[in-house]
Design a protein around this motif. Structure first.
Motif, PDB file in Angstrom:
ATOM      1  N   VAL A 186      41.533  40.811  44.809  1.00 14.12           N
ATOM      2  CA  VAL A 186      41.356  39.384  44.578  1.00 14.12           C
ATOM      3  C   VAL A 186      40.467  39.149  43.357  1.00 14.12           C
ATOM      4  O   VAL A 186      39.652  40.026  42.981  1.00 14.12           O
ATOM      5  N   ASP A 187      40.635  37.994  42.741  1.00  8.68           N
ATOM      6  CA  ASP A 187      39.811  37.637  41.584  1.00  8.68           C
ATOM      7  C   ASP A 187      38.470  37.102  42.083  1.00  8.68           C
ATOM      8  O   ASP A 187      38.347  35.945  42.463  1.00  8.68           O
ATOM      9  N   ARG A 188      37.464  37.962  42.076  1.00  5.74           N
ATOM     10  CA  ARG A 188      36.155  37.588  42.635  1.00  5.74           C
ATOM     11  C   ARG A 188      35.435  36.569  41.760  1.00  5.74           C
ATOM     12  O   ARG A 188      34.578  35.819  42.249  1.00  5.74           O
ATOM     13  N   TRP A 189      35.741  36.523  40.461  1.00  7.95           N
ATOM     14  CA  TRP A 189      35.133  35.513  39.596  1.00  7.95           C
ATOM     15  C   TRP A 189      35.597  34.115  39.993  1.00  7.95           C
ATOM     16  O   TRP A 189      34.802  33.172  40.056  1.00  7.95           O
ATOM     17  N   THR A 190      36.888  33.982  40.245  1.00  6.32           N
ATOM     18  CA  THR A 190      37.408  32.690  40.701  1.00  6.32           C
ATOM     19  C   THR A 190      36.827  32.321  42.050  1.00  6.32           C
ATOM     20  O   THR A 190      36.459  31.161  42.288  1.00  6.32           O
ATOM     21  N   LEU A 226      48.201  34.949  35.148  1.00  6.54           N
ATOM     22  CA  LEU A 226      49.630  34.719  35.363  1.00  6.54           C
ATOM     23  C   LEU A 226      50.462  35.082  34.143  1.00  6.54           C
ATOM     24  O   LEU A 226      51.653  35.381  34.260  1.00  6.54           O
ATOM     25  N   SER A 227      49.849  35.042  32.947  1.00  4.82           N
ATOM     26  CA  SER A 227      50.590  35.378  31.729  1.00  4.82           C
ATOM     27  C   SER A 227      51.020  36.838  31.721  1.00  4.82           C
ATOM     28  O   SER A 227      51.944  37.213  30.980  1.00  4.82           O
ATOM     29  N   ARG A 286      54.912  33.537  38.673  1.00  8.22           N
ATOM     30  CA  ARG A 286      54.475  32.895  37.436  1.00  8.22           C
ATOM     31  C   ARG A 286      54.629  31.374  37.516  1.00  8.22           C
ATOM     32  O   ARG A 286      53.722  30.626  37.139  1.00  8.22           O
ATOM     33  N   LEU A 287      55.752  30.895  38.038  1.00  7.83           N
ATOM     34  CA  LEU A 287      55.991  29.454  38.126  1.00  7.83           C
ATOM     35  C   LEU A 287      55.093  28.802  39.176  1.00  7.83           C
ATOM     36  O   LEU A 287      54.473  27.764  38.919  1.00  7.83           O
ATOM     37  N   ALA A 288      55.039  29.391  40.370  1.00  8.08           N
ATOM     38  CA  ALA A 288      54.229  28.805  41.432  1.00  8.08           C
ATOM     39  C   ALA A 288      52.755  28.796  41.054  1.00  8.08           C
ATOM     40  O   ALA A 288      52.043  27.807  41.272  1.00  8.08           O
ATOM     41  N   LEU A 333      48.475  34.713  44.650  1.00  6.35           N
ATOM     42  CA  LEU A 333      49.474  34.988  43.617  1.00  6.35           C
ATOM     43  C   LEU A 333      48.886  35.683  42.394  1.00  6.35           C
ATOM     44  O   LEU A 333      49.626  36.313  41.627  1.00  6.35           O
ATOM     45  N   THR A 334      47.580  35.581  42.179  1.00  9.09           N
ATOM     46  CA  THR A 334      46.956  36.200  40.998  1.00  9.09           C
ATOM     47  C   THR A 334      46.207  37.478  41.337  1.00  9.09           C
ATOM     48  O   THR A 334      45.467  37.992  40.493  1.00  9.09           O
TER      49      THR A 334
END
Length: 393
Positions: free
Chosen positions: A25-29, A306-307, A315-317, A370-371
């Motif tokens: 998971v993205d811990r910064w977010t 997502l890029s 990517r879309l969601a 999703l990320t």
């Protein structure tokens, strides 16, 4: 024979769900969202006591409720962020069906709480605004439809998603809730652009939106009143926008001091739609910049991750969810400084409201799911490392 010579090897142990989630998971977010929630509680301590006093309640009644809502929202976010993209798609499809039915039943079972727009279901002890929950699940559902059209021989997913977007925005506009309708349509348009929509079609859609806005202005007193108030060159100091503008101007860079602000006593929605005015008056422009920075960080970091994504659905969601989060923050703060007409939209994780906080938790949970890092990221890093070594060697 191989087992006889080299010995049988044990099957690799599956990594526990919690440790795998924490590693990917993205811990910064996650940290940025937690800070936003804490900032919301801080501002709730400043903005909600006057409302509690007017309603004859305990001074910290709304702060306590916001803390409970926040725990629910953050807990939901963590649980949803552990799901796989397939689970996200399935649950969002079911959630969209339920939320859309709830929107359709609002004229029959909903209430307006004296605000002129039927947007809520009253449960007695609390209220639920289904449009808040509709936004994230619609984005995921629309992304799934659009992805279907990318497969050769697949269904006309882009056309179907457009039809669903029109149906949703029409239902919201009839409440009336033009702010949420505009937000959903804008998020869908951005997803459609990412999916490869031709520019003439997007320009045609923009023209249709302008035509729809003109029609609403001529036929909806509620819509016309807000547009006229926005276009008026002179601000009435006794209106909500007038109070908010004065509060932001008085706050300056460092604010007038904790508890010294006056806008919370004048604005009935100081704890929800105009929470940024309370922040600007009591804590100054410095805290406002921090809040803007946190929203920008979460949105741009998600888009950056997502890029690198290869799966078109993810990517879309993810793009649609990040756009919802960022655009809702822009609209809320833009209204407070009179850059946009009044919309009646909350600031995610900061404004008071159970539906808003829990729905934001669902949206950010899906976005973080999703990320999360996946094997494709590790493979891409390995390829890049090998290429760099080859070049340097």
């Amino acid at each position: 024979m191989t087992d006889m010579v080299f010995g049988a090897q044990d099957a690799p142990e599956e990594e526990p769900i919690l440790s795998h989630w924490w590693r990917t998971v993205d811990r910064w977010t996650l940290s940025a969202v937690a800070i936003l929630f804490l900032v919301g509680l801080l501002l709730g301590l400043a903005a909600s006591p006057p409302l509690a006093a007017r309603n004859g309640l305990d001074p910290f009644h709304y702060v306590t409720r916001q803390a409970v809502f926040g725990v629910m929202g953050m807990g939901t976010m963590l649980i949803v962020s552990m799901m796989s993209p397939r689970q996200i798609r399935r649950w969002a499809t079911l959630g969209f069906a339920g939320a859309f039915v709830a929107i359709l039943l609002l004229p029959v079972l909903g209430t307006d709480f004296g605000k002129g727009a039927v947007r809520w279901y009253s449960l007695g002890f609390a209220s639920v605004q289904p449009s808040e929950f509709l936004k994230p699940v619609f984005v995921v559902f629309a992304a799934w439809l659009m992805t279907g059209s990318m497969v050769r021989g697949g269904p006309p997913g882009k056309t179907l998603s457009f039809a669903v977007a029109l149906a949703v925005t029409a239902c919201l506009a009839l409440q009336p809730d033009f702010g949420q309708a505009s937000l959903i349509l804008a998020a869908w348009g951005l997803m459609y652009f990412v999916a490869g929509a031709p520019m003439p079609l997007l320009l045609g859609l923009a023209g249709a939106v302008v035509a729809a806005g003109t029609f609403a202005y001529e036929n909806s007193e509620h819509f016309a009143r807000r547009i006229d108030g926005y276009l008026t060159p002179n601000i009435d100091p006794n209106t909500q926008i007038g109070y908010a503008t004065a509060a932001i101007r008085e706050g300056g860079f460092l604010g007038v001091g904790i508890g010294e602000g006056q806008v919370k006593w004048r604005l009935p929605d100081a704890h929800t739609d105009f929470i940024i005015a309370v922040a600007a008056e009591e804590y100054g422009l410095l805290l406002v910049w921090i809040i803007i920075g946190l929203f920008g960080f979460v949105t741009l970091r998600a888009l950056f991750r997502l890029s690198r994504e290869r799966d078109p659905f993810i990517r879309l969601a993810g793009t649609g969810l990040a756009a919802l989060f960022g655009m809702q923050a822009i609209i809320n703060m833009g209204v407070a400084v009179r850059l946009l007409p009044a919309k009646g939209m909350t600031l995610p994780f900061v404004s008071y409201g159970g539906s808003s906080v829990v729905a934001a938790g669902i949206a950010l949970g899906m976005l973080m799911a999703l990320t999360r890092r996946r094997p494709q990221d590790d493979f891409g890093d390995l390829v890049g490392f090998s290429r760099d070594r080859a070049i340097s060697g």
